[in-house]
Design a protein around this motif. Structure first.
Motif, PDB file in Angstrom:
ATOM      1  N   PHE A  33      10.892   2.444  -4.795  1.00  0.00           N
ATOM      2  CA  PHE A  33       9.838   1.848  -3.468  1.00  0.00           C
ATOM      3  C   PHE A  33       7.899   2.420  -4.667  1.00  0.00           C
ATOM      4  CE2 PHE A  33       7.287   2.739   0.537  1.00  0.00           C
ATOM      5  CZ  PHE A  33       7.359   1.064   0.804  1.00  0.00           C
ATOM      6  N   GLY A  34       8.263   2.583  -5.553  1.00  0.00           N
ATOM      7  CA  GLY A  34       7.587   2.928  -5.914  1.00  0.00           C
ATOM      8  C   GLY A  34       7.281   3.767  -7.064  1.00  0.00           C
ATOM      9  N   GLY A  35       8.269   5.013  -6.732  1.00  0.00           N
ATOM     10  CA  GLY A  35       8.252   6.155  -7.441  1.00  0.00           C
ATOM     11  C   GLY A  35       8.855   5.751  -8.662  1.00  0.00           C
ATOM     12  N   PRO A  36       9.668   4.796  -9.189  1.00  0.00           N
ATOM     13  CA  PRO A  36      10.045   4.695 -10.226  1.00  0.00           C
ATOM     14  C   PRO A  36       9.088   4.506 -11.345  1.00  0.00           C
ATOM     15  CG  PRO A  36      11.412   3.974  -8.692  1.00  0.00           C
ATOM     16  CD  PRO A  36      10.774   4.296  -8.016  1.00  0.00           C
ATOM     17  N   GLN A  37       7.906   2.993 -11.177  1.00  0.00           N
ATOM     18  CA  GLN A  37       6.885   2.661 -11.385  1.00  0.00           C
ATOM     19  C   GLN A  37       6.063   3.723 -11.930  1.00  0.00           C
ATOM     20  OE1 GLN A  37       8.465   1.073  -8.393  1.00  0.00           O
ATOM     21  NE2 GLN A  37       8.006  -1.085  -8.691  1.00  0.00           N
ATOM     22  N   GLY A  38       5.317   5.213 -10.979  1.00  0.00           N
ATOM     23  CA  GLY A  38       4.701   5.936 -11.414  1.00  0.00           C
ATOM     24  C   GLY A  38       5.944   7.260 -12.368  1.00  0.00           C
ATOM     25  N   MET A  39       6.680   6.789 -12.136  1.00  0.00           N
ATOM     26  CA  MET A  39       7.249   8.084 -13.596  1.00  0.00           C
ATOM     27  C   MET A  39       7.593   7.953 -15.138  1.00  0.00           C
ATOM     28  SD  MET A  39      10.419   9.734 -10.801  1.00  0.00           S
ATOM     29  CE  MET A  39      10.755   8.675  -9.915  1.00  0.00           C
ATOM     30  N   ILE A  40       7.926   5.823 -14.430  1.00  0.00           N
ATOM     31  CA  ILE A  40       8.428   5.522 -15.856  1.00  0.00           C
ATOM     32  C   ILE A  40       6.714   6.031 -16.267  1.00  0.00           C
ATOM     33  CG2 ILE A  40       7.847   3.002 -15.064  1.00  0.00           C
ATOM     34  CD1 ILE A  40      10.440   2.666 -17.026  1.00  0.00           C
ATOM     35  N   LEU A  41       5.824   5.254 -16.069  1.00  0.00           N
ATOM     36  CA  LEU A  41       4.282   5.765 -16.731  1.00  0.00           C
ATOM     37  C   LEU A  41       3.894   7.205 -17.131  1.00  0.00           C
ATOM     38  CD1 LEU A  41       2.437   3.511 -14.530  1.00  0.00           C
ATOM     39  CD2 LEU A  41       2.128   3.393 -17.588  1.00  0.00           C
ATOM     40  N   THR A  42       4.430   8.297 -16.433  1.00  0.00           N
ATOM     41  CA  THR A  42       4.186   9.669 -16.977  1.00  0.00           C
ATOM     42  C   THR A  42       4.998  10.088 -18.286  1.00  0.00           C
ATOM     43  OG1 THR A  42       4.509  10.438 -14.631  1.00  0.00           O
ATOM     44  CG2 THR A  42       4.735  12.185 -16.419  1.00  0.00           C
ATOM     45  N   GLU A  43       6.864   8.901 -17.679  1.00  0.00           N
ATOM     46  CA  GLU A  43       6.681   8.890 -19.641  1.00  0.00           C
ATOM     47  C   GLU A  43       6.695   8.290 -20.639  1.00  0.00           C
ATOM     48  OE1 GLU A  43       9.642  11.453 -19.703  1.00  0.00           O
ATOM     49  OE2 GLU A  43       9.193  11.672 -17.796  1.00  0.00           O
ATOM     50  N   ALA A  44       6.222   7.361 -20.724  1.00  0.00           N
ATOM     51  CA  ALA A  44       5.587   6.863 -21.883  1.00  0.00           C
ATOM     52  C   ALA A  44       4.503   7.976 -21.960  1.00  0.00           C
ATOM     53  CB  ALA A  44       5.189   5.437 -21.052  1.00  0.00           C
ATOM     54  N   TRP A  45       3.302   8.469 -21.836  1.00  0.00           N
ATOM     55  CA  TRP A  45       2.751   9.558 -22.000  1.00  0.00           C
ATOM     56  C   TRP A  45       3.357  10.377 -22.797  1.00  0.00           C
ATOM     57  CZ3 TRP A  45       0.213   8.587 -17.312  1.00  0.00           C
ATOM     58  CH2 TRP A  45       0.574   9.763 -15.900  1.00  0.00           C
ATOM     59  N   MET A  46       4.819  11.151 -22.106  1.00  0.00           N
ATOM     60  CA  MET A  46       5.105  12.134 -22.772  1.00  0.00           C
ATOM     61  C   MET A  46       5.652  11.859 -24.060  1.00  0.00           C
ATOM     62  SD  MET A  46       5.240  14.969 -21.000  1.00  0.00           S
ATOM     63  CE  MET A  46       5.132  15.241 -19.356  1.00  0.00           C
ATOM     64  N   ASP A  47       5.711  10.506 -24.498  1.00  0.00           N
ATOM     65  CA  ASP A  47       6.947  10.525 -25.407  1.00  0.00           C
ATOM     66  C   ASP A  47       5.683   9.663 -26.684  1.00  0.00           C
ATOM     67  OD1 ASP A  47       8.659   9.400 -27.241  1.00  0.00           O
ATOM     68  OD2 ASP A  47       7.450   7.513 -27.246  1.00  0.00           O
ATOM     69  N   HIS A  48       4.579   9.522 -26.099  1.00  0.00           N
ATOM     70  CA  HIS A  48       2.683   8.986 -26.599  1.00  0.00           C
ATOM     71  C   HIS A  48       2.421  10.306 -27.186  1.00  0.00           C
ATOM     72  CE1 HIS A  48      -0.689   6.386 -26.812  1.00  0.00           C
ATOM     73  NE2 HIS A  48      -0.522   7.252 -28.524  1.00  0.00           N
ATOM     74  N   VAL A  49       2.579  11.580 -26.488  1.00  0.00           N
ATOM     75  CA  VAL A  49       2.345  13.241 -27.141  1.00  0.00           C
ATOM     76  C   VAL A  49       3.141  13.559 -27.571  1.00  0.00           C
ATOM     77  CG1 VAL A  49       1.875  15.278 -25.689  1.00  0.00           C
ATOM     78  CG2 VAL A  49       1.301  13.473 -24.683  1.00  0.00           C
ATOM     79  N   ALA A  50       4.443  13.788 -27.720  1.00  0.00           N
ATOM     80  CA  ALA A  50       5.260  13.950 -28.680  1.00  0.00           C
ATOM     81  C   ALA A  50       5.110  13.022 -30.499  1.00  0.00           C
ATOM     82  CB  ALA A  50       6.586  13.905 -28.260  1.00  0.00           C
ATOM     83  N   ARG A  51       4.691  12.591 -30.492  1.00  0.00           N
ATOM     84  CA  ARG A  51       4.189  11.513 -31.739  1.00  0.00           C
ATOM     85  C   ARG A  51       3.735  11.391 -32.021  1.00  0.00           C
ATOM     86  NH1 ARG A  51       4.000   6.385 -30.162  1.00  0.00           N
ATOM     87  NH2 ARG A  51       4.355   6.484 -27.994  1.00  0.00           N
ATOM     88  N   ALA A  69       0.665  -0.970  -0.078  1.00  0.00           N
ATOM     89  CA  ALA A  69      -0.053   0.073  -0.091  1.00  0.00           C
ATOM     90  C   ALA A  69       0.839   1.244  -0.014  1.00  0.00           C
ATOM     91  CB  ALA A  69      -0.538  -0.325   0.929  1.00  0.00           C
ATOM     92  N   ALA A  70       1.503   1.725   0.767  1.00  0.00           N
ATOM     93  CA  ALA A  70       2.569   3.009   0.423  1.00  0.00           C
ATOM     94  C   ALA A  70       3.801   2.652  -0.647  1.00  0.00           C
ATOM     95  CB  ALA A  70       3.729   2.199   1.867  1.00  0.00           C
ATOM     96  N   VAL A  71       3.543   1.097  -1.313  1.00  0.00           N
ATOM     97  CA  VAL A  71       4.748   1.462  -2.427  1.00  0.00           C
ATOM     98  C   VAL A  71       3.890   1.934  -3.798  1.00  0.00           C
ATOM     99  CG1 VAL A  71       4.952   0.073  -4.222  1.00  0.00           C
ATOM    100  CG2 VAL A  71       6.266  -0.121  -2.205  1.00  0.00           C
ATOM    101  N   MET A  72       2.365   1.646  -3.745  1.00  0.00           N
ATOM    102  CA  MET A  72       1.360   2.369  -4.167  1.00  0.00           C
ATOM    103  C   MET A  72       1.172   3.982  -4.149  1.00  0.00           C
ATOM    104  SD  MET A  72      -0.656   1.913  -6.604  1.00  0.00           S
ATOM    105  CE  MET A  72      -0.677   0.480  -6.799  1.00  0.00           C
ATOM    106  N   GLN A  73       1.029   4.287  -2.674  1.00  0.00           N
ATOM    107  CA  GLN A  73       1.294   5.552  -2.091  1.00  0.00           C
ATOM    108  C   GLN A  73       2.172   6.409  -2.818  1.00  0.00           C
ATOM    109  OE1 GLN A  73       2.211   6.108   1.245  1.00  0.00           O
ATOM    110  NE2 GLN A  73       0.259   8.141   1.669  1.00  0.00           N
ATOM    111  N   ARG A  74       3.153   6.058  -2.882  1.00  0.00           N
ATOM    112  CA  ARG A  74       4.119   6.941  -3.647  1.00  0.00           C
ATOM    113  C   ARG A  74       4.922   6.800  -5.001  1.00  0.00           C
ATOM    114  NH1 ARG A  74       9.661   8.951  -1.240  1.00  0.00           N
ATOM    115  NH2 ARG A  74       9.019   8.158   0.909  1.00  0.00           N
ATOM    116  N   ALA A  75       3.904   5.655  -5.449  1.00  0.00           N
ATOM    117  CA  ALA A  75       4.098   5.870  -6.767  1.00  0.00           C
ATOM    118  C   ALA A  75       2.590   6.079  -7.708  1.00  0.00           C
ATOM    119  CB  ALA A  75       3.360   4.185  -7.567  1.00  0.00           C
TER     120      ALA A  75
END
Length: 946
Positions: free
Chosen positions: A734-752, A695-701
């Motif tokens: 602790f979940g932070g990388p998973q949350g941020m990589i999704l952000t960067e996925a849609w950044m790339d999607h928007v750019a394309r 739950a804490a990992v998801m909270q940080r994500a």
């Protein structure tokens, strides 16, 4: 002097090696479980093979038999080491026959060294015996051996060990097969040699053309002829020291006919595509006699597609990838040999020069992988007390670690009367436990007892957040690797054997293994474990028309094992009364103290947990070491004898959880400038069979899903999936990388979508000073825009990006990349009361200082930084500060060493303690301005200053 000296190789070992080589006699050692034979002659070996037949196991490097005995629990009674027989270990070059003959027990290191001499010449000035064009097969073997294994393995592993196991993914067998190698086999009569072509030697899955009485004696490898080329190929998950996914060896001999270069002979061998290493005879026949051009390439690719067929359900999976490798290797072979033939034909037959049908952008496909050797240099300042904080000084344990003297839990000498333990683990992901039969296990010599849930004196319920786990599974198991019981015995081998003999009867229940399964079955931890962050009105923004573009997508992020060098280990020592002392490899000694006290039914002040250092943790030893320590404590407390538990690597990886796998679905609205106006994100993580820290990992994500970008309308919703795998846990970020990589996925999607650079989209969405993040926190002192702009200039990013694009435009198959990605990370625990630290500082009368704090040293240098803080605050040399261990009886109720906060928390605690000591010593410093710390401490001590 203080100048560094080369370590001296012990003369005793040199003498031992010399004496062993002089002593060529046979050796026999017989034991209760197995017999070891080391024959000194070939005839002795053959006699042993005749006597024992299929029962005899030949041990060369032991990389195969050792694994079978350890992990498959095979019992081999007759073990024979043939590596001292001269005929089997020699290597010779036959100048007349133009071939190399390898003894079957020649080590892979000696093979590489010998062939390198014939490729390049000896380092002692000796000339190479083979002509340059004759060494193509030699080069292929040497190149393949470079990625074969580590030096220690190659120093022991032999040709025969690699060949005779008949592995379908052997790296060398395809090269022997394609290079016209001949295997020589002998049986009962060593004078009668049977020759088998390498391509005919492999009969099926791990089946070779050897009778029970026969051995592989020699391998003949012919030199290549002019205009004949051999090339090796290997694809693995990682380049170095890993088994192949697909490997290959290919050879082609060209001849000039009527001004055209045609295929005179060709051999294509593949591993990893069938139950054995296979040739492609139909394709070879098709290509023979053809001109080596583009048309031939396409014909070969089409033929290989049909001939090397990998079934959709083939063992090993990755079928499409493996099929593509079959074609890829042949294409690379075509390109490489085309270029070599062009070069050689121009040198020797310039009027018949081969013109390769290879485009300029395809040439990189033939270039071998190369990278410069890495190196590092670190300079250290003088260790001055007042200015030591922030300075580079050696790690406090560096010398002990590089010499192997640093002690970890498994290195500790066993206590008198100590027992070893092994765990009885679930083999089912989800099942009811119907019966546990320990009779056979308890009958094994040396076994002292079996312990399960019935022997727990206190509470069997444990868990770092809520007690949703069991020390020993009682009625049901919910993952493979769950602890059902523990066996204790006089030796580790006895304990492990007994644990395997415990019979558990199950009644299977339907398992849920993946995020997809959990979503389909609606298997989640309750709403109170969900994480939600929302601001603005996402739905209104999408409906308003402000978003001129909307994209949707999803992304899967896999799990990851911690793979710390030191596996989980603990030793539990019962003391007088109800006292218990445990040494554990953990990031959270206080959690161990608390859980052990609960399981044993004793107060916490009777339990002490000590941790000297960890061999890596990365979050994996924050909570997932606790249940192991509890299981070990039960028999120790009951028997009043020390008990040791140390996991093997495979056990640790199976039992202790991983980084959470995530699945994210997003919907993003933005305008023509790339400004993101609305984000709707649904996050799912695979929590495993208990909530642990999920739950804490998801909270940080969720709190990191915005990364460094300002979204005026955002909705982030995370749910933890309840599945039947071992409970996933903390891992760096602790979940932070998973949350941020999704952000960067849609950044790339928007750019394309906008056909602009992703750097532009990132920049226009960066947080500005004073902005608020979705959870409401105002950003004061936000430097991300400044960092972005300054780093773009200092790194010359735009110019380097142009260079990358230029390279990629000229190379079709080899690519380069460059990225410019911001990142944020929230320091400290999201659980507020964890953000506290304690320390205990002692000053002794000789002026030295002993510091104890609540943090754990796990290689990150925490103790070194703490020593610097104490040194600077007390104005003494850092060498006079020592930190012995982390212990719950010195600093109580300490938070786990995690969340990138330990230097701050415990550094501040140590600084505060040192300042208090300075206040007490101030008058003595003023009284004795020139005195040393030893004199000041002794004077204060005589005044009874605490």
């Amino acid at each position: 002097s203080g100048a560094p000296r080369e370590p001296i190789f012990p003369i005793e070992l040199k003498k031992r090696v010399v004496s062993q080589h002089k002593e060529k006699g046979s050796l026999v050692m017989k034991g209760p479980r197995a017999n070891w034979y080391r024959p000194g002659t070939l005839q002795e070996l053959l006699d042993l093979k005749k006597e024992f037949g299929s029962e005899a196991k030949l041990i060369c490097g032991n990389t195969e038999v050792g694994i079978e005995m350890k992990f498959k629990h095979c019992d081999y009674v007759q073990l024979i080491a043939p590596t001292w027989i001269p005929e089997l270990t020699g290597i010779a070059f036959d100048a007349e026959a133009r071939r190399v003959t390898f003894g079957a027990c020649a080590t892979l290191t000696s093979v590489a060294e010998f062939l390198n001499v014939h490729i390049h010449g000896g380092g002692d000035g000796s000339a190479k015996l083979a002509e340059g064009f004759e060494a193509s097969g030699f080069k292929a073997i040497v190149n393949q051996l470079k990625w074969f294994a580590g030096h220690q393995i190659k120093n022991m592993a032999t040709i025969a060990g690699n060949v005779v196991t008949g592995s379908p993914i052997s790296d060398l067998n395809p090269i022997w097969m394609c290079s016209r190698a001949v295997f020589k086999v002998v049986g009962e009569d060593p004078s009668k040699v049977r020759e088998v072509r390498a391509e005919d030697f492999f009969l099926g899955y791990r089946q070779v053309d050897l009778k029970d009485s026969e051995i592989l004696y020699e391998v003949d490898l012919p030199c290549t002829r002019r205009y004949e080329y051999v090339q090796e190929f290997k694809q693995a998950h990682r380049r170095e020291d890993d088994i192949s996914i697909v490997c290959a060896g290919m050879r082609v001999k060209f001849a000039s006919e009527g001004g055209k270069w045609v295929v005179e002979d060709i051999a294509l061998a593949y591993g990893g595509v069938a139950a054995k290493t296979v040739m492609a005879p139909k394709t070879q026949e098709l290509l023979t006699g053809r001109e080596w051009n583009r048309e031939t390439l396409l014909a070969g690719l089409e033929s290989l597609k049909e001939e090397i067929f990998i079934a959709p359900n083939a063992p090993g999976g990755m079928v499409e990838f493996r099929r593509s490798l079959v074609a890829s290797f042949f294409f690379k072979f075509f390109v490489g040999t085309s270029l070599k033939l062009a070069q050689d034909s121009e040198a020797h037959l310039p009027d018949q020069k081969h013109v390769p049908t290879v485009d300029a952008e395809e040439i990189s496909a033939a270039q071998p992988y190369a990278r410069p050797e890495s190196f590092g240099l670190q300079l250290y300042d003088h260790e001055k007390g007042e200015n030591i904080v922030g300075k580079a000084i050696p790690h406090a344990s560096a010398r002990l670690q590089v010499t192997g003297e640093a002690k970890y839990v498994d290195d500790m000498p066993l206590f008198a009367n100590a027992l070893h333990s092994a765990l009885v683990l679930s083999t089912k992901p989800h099942a009811l436990i119907e019966a546990v039969d320990t009779e056979e296990a308890l009958a094994i010599e040396g076994v002292v007892g079996y312990y399960g849930h019935e022997q727990v004196r206190g509470g069997n319920d444990i868990g770092p957040v809520i007690p949703d786990e069991e020390c020993f599974a009682k009625d049901k198991v919910t993952c493979v690797g769950q602890v059902i019981g523990i066996v204790v015995a006089e030796t580790e081998q006895q304990a492990r054997e007994a644990a395997r003999k415990v019979r558990v009867q199950y009644k299977d229940l339907p398992p849920i293994m993946s995020i997809e399964d959990a979503i389909e079955s609606d298997s989640f931890y309750g709403e109170n474990w969900e994480s939600k962050v929302e601001r603005g009105d996402v739905d209104e923004c999408f409906a308003s028309g402000a978003c001129t573009h909307v994209v949707e997508g999803d992304m899967k992020i896999g799990a990851q094992d911690h793979f710390y060098l030191e596996t989980n280990a603990c030793t539990v020592v019962p003391l007088e009364g109800d006292e218990v002392l445990t040494y554990s490899s953990t990031q959270a000694p206080a959690k161990h103290q608390r859980a052990i006290a609960h399981v044993l039914g004793v107060p916490e002040h009777k339990v002490v947990c000590k941790t000297k250092r960890l061999g890596g943790g990365f979050g994996g030893k924050e909570t997932r070491a606790v249940f192991l320590n509890c299981a070990c404590a039960v028999p120790a407390f009951d028997l009043q004898r020390p008990v040791r538990l140390c996991l093997d690597r495979d056990e640790d990886m199976q039992m202790t959880g991983h980084r959470h796998a995530f699945y994210g679905k997003y919907k993003v609205g933005f305008n023509d400038k790339g400004q993101i106006l609305a984000v709707d994100l649904k996050l799912y993580s695979n929590g495993g069979n208990s909530i642990d820290l999920s739950a804490a990992v998801m909270q940080r994500a969720v709190l990191h899903a915005d990364n460094c970008y300002n979204y005026p309308n955002a909705r982030f919703h995370g749910k933890v999936c309840k599945t039947n795998i071992s409970s996933n846990t903390a891992f760096r970020g602790f979940g932070g990388p998973q949350g941020m990589i999704l952000t960067e996925a849609w950044m790339d999607h928007v750019a394309r979508e906008l056909d602009v650079s992703v750097e532009h989209v990132r920049q226009v969405n960066l947080y500005q000073e004073g902005d608020k993040v979705p959870c409401g926190m105002k950003l004061d002192g936000n430097n991300i825009v400044r960092v972005w702009e300054e780093l773009q200039k200092s790194s010359d990013f735009e110019q380097r990006k142009l260079q990358v694009e230029d390279f990629n435009s000229k190379n079709k198959y080899r690519k380069r990349g460059i990225a410019f990605v911001p990142t944020k990370f929230g320091i400290a625990f999201t659980l507020l009361y964890y953000n506290q630290g304690g320390a205990l500082v002692h000053i002794y009368t000789d002026g030295t200082v002993l510091v104890t704090h609540g943090g754990v040293e796990m290689g990150q240098g925490l103790h070194t930084k703490i020593a610097q803080i104490a040194s600077s605050t007390l104005k003494i040399s850092v060498k006079d500060v020592f930190i012995a261990e982390t212990s719950t009886d010195k600093v109580p109720n300490a938070s786990p060493t995690a969340a990138s906060a330990s230097s701050d928390l415990y550094g501040a605690a140590v600084e505060d303690a040192c300042k208090q000591l300075n206040e007490r010593l101030q008058k003595y410093r003023e009284m004795l301005p020139e005195a040393s710390m030893a004199e000041i401490a002794m004077t204060a001590h005589k005044d009874r200053v605490d």
